[in-house]
Design a protein around this motif. Structure first.
Motif, mmCIF file in Angstrom:
data_model
loop_
_atom_site.group_PDB
_atom_site.id
_atom_site.type_symbol
_atom_site.label_atom_id
_atom_site.label_comp_id
_atom_site.label_asym_id
_atom_site.label_seq_id
_atom_site.Cartn_x
_atom_site.Cartn_y
_atom_site.Cartn_z
ATOM 1 N N TYR A 139 0.334 -1.245 -0.095
ATOM 2 C CA TYR A 139 0.488 0.072 -0.151
ATOM 3 C C TYR A 139 1.208 1.274 -0.065
ATOM 4 C CZ TYR A 139 0.365 -0.167 5.272
ATOM 5 O OH TYR A 139 0.764 -0.723 6.569
ATOM 6 N N PRO A 140 0.183 2.164 0.005
ATOM 7 C CA PRO A 140 0.944 3.400 -0.281
ATOM 8 C C PRO A 140 2.321 3.978 0.335
ATOM 9 C CG PRO A 140 -0.775 4.086 -0.750
ATOM 10 C CD PRO A 140 -0.779 2.640 -0.170
ATOM 11 N N LYS A 141 3.132 3.980 0.986
ATOM 12 C CA LYS A 141 4.244 4.256 1.795
ATOM 13 C C LYS A 141 4.018 5.289 3.079
ATOM 14 C CE LYS A 141 7.865 6.075 -0.644
ATOM 15 N NZ LYS A 141 9.176 6.026 -2.032
ATOM 16 N N LYS A 142 3.220 5.857 2.246
ATOM 17 C CA LYS A 142 3.377 7.485 3.221
ATOM 18 C C LYS A 142 1.815 6.804 4.331
ATOM 19 C CE LYS A 142 -0.073 8.881 0.296
ATOM 20 N NZ LYS A 142 -0.617 10.501 -0.618
ATOM 21 N N GLN A 143 1.278 6.096 3.911
ATOM 22 C CA GLN A 143 0.013 5.015 4.730
ATOM 23 C C GLN A 143 0.819 4.548 5.859
ATOM 24 O OE1 GLN A 143 -2.997 4.012 3.150
ATOM 25 N NE2 GLN A 143 -2.763 5.611 1.616
ATOM 26 N N TYR A 144 2.089 3.940 6.200
ATOM 27 C CA TYR A 144 2.565 3.033 6.831
ATOM 28 C C TYR A 144 2.907 3.472 8.694
ATOM 29 C CZ TYR A 144 5.893 0.482 9.980
ATOM 30 O OH TYR A 144 6.475 -0.365 10.234
ATOM 31 N N THR A 145 2.209 2.845 9.259
ATOM 32 C CA THR A 145 2.039 3.288 10.730
ATOM 33 C C THR A 145 3.434 1.636 11.282
ATOM 34 O OG1 THR A 145 -0.137 2.917 11.054
ATOM 35 C CG2 THR A 145 0.189 4.732 10.575
ATOM 36 N N ALA A 146 3.553 2.040 12.430
ATOM 37 C CA ALA A 146 4.205 0.730 13.375
ATOM 38 C C ALA A 146 3.217 0.137 14.325
ATOM 39 C CB ALA A 146 5.095 1.373 14.108
ATOM 40 N N PRO A 147 2.922 -1.039 14.062
ATOM 41 C CA PRO A 147 1.395 -1.516 14.998
ATOM 42 C C PRO A 147 2.126 -1.288 16.656
ATOM 43 C CG PRO A 147 3.434 -3.154 14.827
ATOM 44 C CD PRO A 147 3.947 -2.008 13.554
ATOM 45 N N GLU A 148 1.307 -1.352 17.072
ATOM 46 C CA GLU A 148 1.108 -1.195 18.572
ATOM 47 C C GLU A 148 2.308 -2.346 19.394
ATOM 48 O OE1 GLU A 148 -0.216 0.751 21.005
ATOM 49 O OE2 GLU A 148 -0.996 1.612 18.939
ATOM 50 N N ALA A 149 3.186 -2.182 20.526
ATOM 51 C CA ALA A 149 3.947 -3.066 20.637
ATOM 52 C C ALA A 149 3.801 -4.614 21.188
ATOM 53 C CB ALA A 149 4.550 -2.929 22.074
ATOM 54 N N GLU A 150 1.943 -4.742 20.823
ATOM 55 C CA GLU A 150 2.008 -5.999 21.512
ATOM 56 C C GLU A 150 0.692 -6.177 20.627
ATOM 57 O OE1 GLU A 150 2.418 -8.402 23.310
ATOM 58 O OE2 GLU A 150 4.698 -7.293 23.981
ATOM 59 N N PRO A 151 0.518 -7.464 19.994
ATOM 60 C CA PRO A 151 -0.788 -8.116 18.985
ATOM 61 C C PRO A 151 -1.955 -8.009 19.608
ATOM 62 C CG PRO A 151 1.344 -8.962 18.248
ATOM 63 C CD PRO A 151 1.763 -8.925 19.553
ATOM 64 N N VAL A 152 -3.077 -7.286 19.145
ATOM 65 C CA VAL A 152 -4.058 -8.437 19.024
ATOM 66 C C VAL A 152 -4.101 -10.196 18.755
ATOM 67 C CG1 VAL A 152 -6.755 -7.980 18.712
ATOM 68 C CG2 VAL A 152 -4.737 -6.244 18.890
ATOM 69 N N THR A 153 -4.744 -10.700 20.092
ATOM 70 C CA THR A 153 -5.118 -12.295 19.392
ATOM 71 C C THR A 153 -6.703 -12.471 19.516
ATOM 72 O OG1 THR A 153 -4.636 -12.586 21.453
ATOM 73 C CG2 THR A 153 -2.511 -12.880 20.547
ATOM 74 N N VAL A 154 -7.118 -13.694 18.858
ATOM 75 C CA VAL A 154 -8.510 -14.544 19.309
ATOM 76 C C VAL A 154 -8.418 -15.071 19.233
ATOM 77 C CG1 VAL A 154 -7.913 -14.451 16.456
ATOM 78 C CG2 VAL A 154 -10.759 -13.932 17.579
ATOM 79 N N SER A 155 -9.442 -15.528 19.933
ATOM 80 C CA SER A 155 -9.597 -17.251 20.886
ATOM 81 C C SER A 155 -9.373 -18.428 19.203
ATOM 82 C CB SER A 155 -9.774 -17.683 22.422
ATOM 83 O OG SER A 155 -11.151 -16.697 21.443
ATOM 84 N N VAL A 156 -9.563 -19.324 19.720
ATOM 85 C CA VAL A 156 -10.430 -20.328 18.706
ATOM 86 C C VAL A 156 -10.463 -21.216 18.821
ATOM 87 C CG1 VAL A 156 -9.853 -19.541 15.721
ATOM 88 C CG2 VAL A 156 -8.028 -21.039 17.766
ATOM 89 N N THR A 157 -11.899 -22.001 18.434
ATOM 90 C CA THR A 157 -12.416 -23.696 18.911
ATOM 91 C C THR A 157 -11.859 -24.751 18.171
ATOM 92 O OG1 THR A 157 -14.838 -23.084 18.635
ATOM 93 C CG2 THR A 157 -13.527 -22.509 20.877
ATOM 94 N N PRO A 158 -11.890 -25.364 18.847
ATOM 95 C CA PRO A 158 -11.453 -27.078 18.229
ATOM 96 C C PRO A 158 -12.518 -27.517 17.207
ATOM 97 C CG PRO A 158 -10.169 -27.957 19.560
ATOM 98 C CD PRO A 158 -11.532 -26.114 20.130
#
Length: 268
Positions: A139-158
């Motif tokens: 995507y356009p490089k001017k739109q780059y922003t660094a992510p937060e220190a810790e990623p968002v996570t999501v839970s899943v089930t079998p």
């Protein structure tokens, strides 16, 4: 796989806070991969972290990614990335991350390019984490922003009856009949859409809004799939066809109490 070839964080719901640690191993693998690239070079990193069966999607072809990296020369390009959204399987041996990347010339501050990678990981019999698919968009490089220190996570089930291609086909059949409206039954509140030339978005509403900007309804032609050992994460990759143009797509599914949901969709 733009971050390799071309050498809006979401709030974390309180209900998911307790599951964040479950994705820690795959997040560590991704960070180790990025650190290796920064300290030893991009080619060395990919040779170290690419599984022998990993797929590379290039110009309508499906190639062995490790063989491709053995053929590529070393590069001095500074390639950096970090995970932004992640999930891990109950088998503790597979998972995915997605997040922003950028490339610079050595010792230069100006970005050459920026984008979003998505990687599906598996821990092999030796206990080493290797990626099975690494695919991304720019995507356009001017739109780059660094992510937060810790990623968002999501839970899943079998899902004991899980079949990756069957999950994909159920969506595609509904998509054939309903078009973009079909996403309503398959999006998660944290679904990500990584669409080439656009900054990625997270959340069902923003997902639908961004995909509606495409000039024509894309068609999906699955070419391969995979399923986690915990039968709670699945991925499908294949051809993406719209306006006479052929490209690739990569979709990651997660099983939730509400059924199988799209967690990440990448459209080249």
């Amino acid at each position: 796989m733009y971050r390799a070839l071309n050498l809006t964080c979401l709030p974390l719901a309180a209900a998911l806070a307790a599951t964040a640690q479950s994705a820690a191993p795959v997040i560590r693998a991704e960070r180790s991969f990025a650190t290796h690239a920064a300290t030893h070079g991009v080619r060395s990193a990919f040779l170290t972290y690419t599984d022998s069966t990993a797929i590379s999607m290039e110009n309508g072809q499906y190639l062995n990614a490790l063989a491709q990296w053995h053929q590529r020369p070393d590069s001095k390009i500074n390639l950096q990335w970090a995970p932004q959204f992640a999930a891990a399987s109950a088998d503790s041996a597979s998972g995915f991350t997605t997040g922003p990347y950028y490339m610079r010339h050595p010792d230069a501050d100006t970005l050459l390019s920026a984008g979003q990678y998505t990687t599906f990981w598996k821990k092999n019999s030796d206990g080493a984490w290797k990626y099975l698919i690494d695919f991304g968009i720019q995507y356009p490089k001017k739109q780059y922003t660094a992510p937060e220190a810790e990623p968002v996570t999501v839970s899943v089930t079998p899902d004991p009856q899980a079949n990756a291609m069957a999950v994909e086909e159920a969506f595609l059949q509904r998509y054939k009949n309903e078009g973009i409206a079909a996403y309503g039954a398959f999006l998660h509140s944290m679904s990500w859409l990584n669409l080439n030339r656009y900054k990625p978005v997270g959340g069902a509403d923003r997902f639908r809004e961004l995909i509606s900007r495409m000039p024509a309804a894309p068609q999906f032609e699955p070419a391969g799939s995979g399923l986690s050992g915990g039968k709670d994460l699945a991925y499908v990759y294949g051809n993406l066809v719209y306006e006479g143009r052929r490209a690739h797509y990569f979709r990651i599914w997660g099983h939730t109490p509400d059924g199988w949901k799209i967690l990440v969709q990448v459209m080249q």
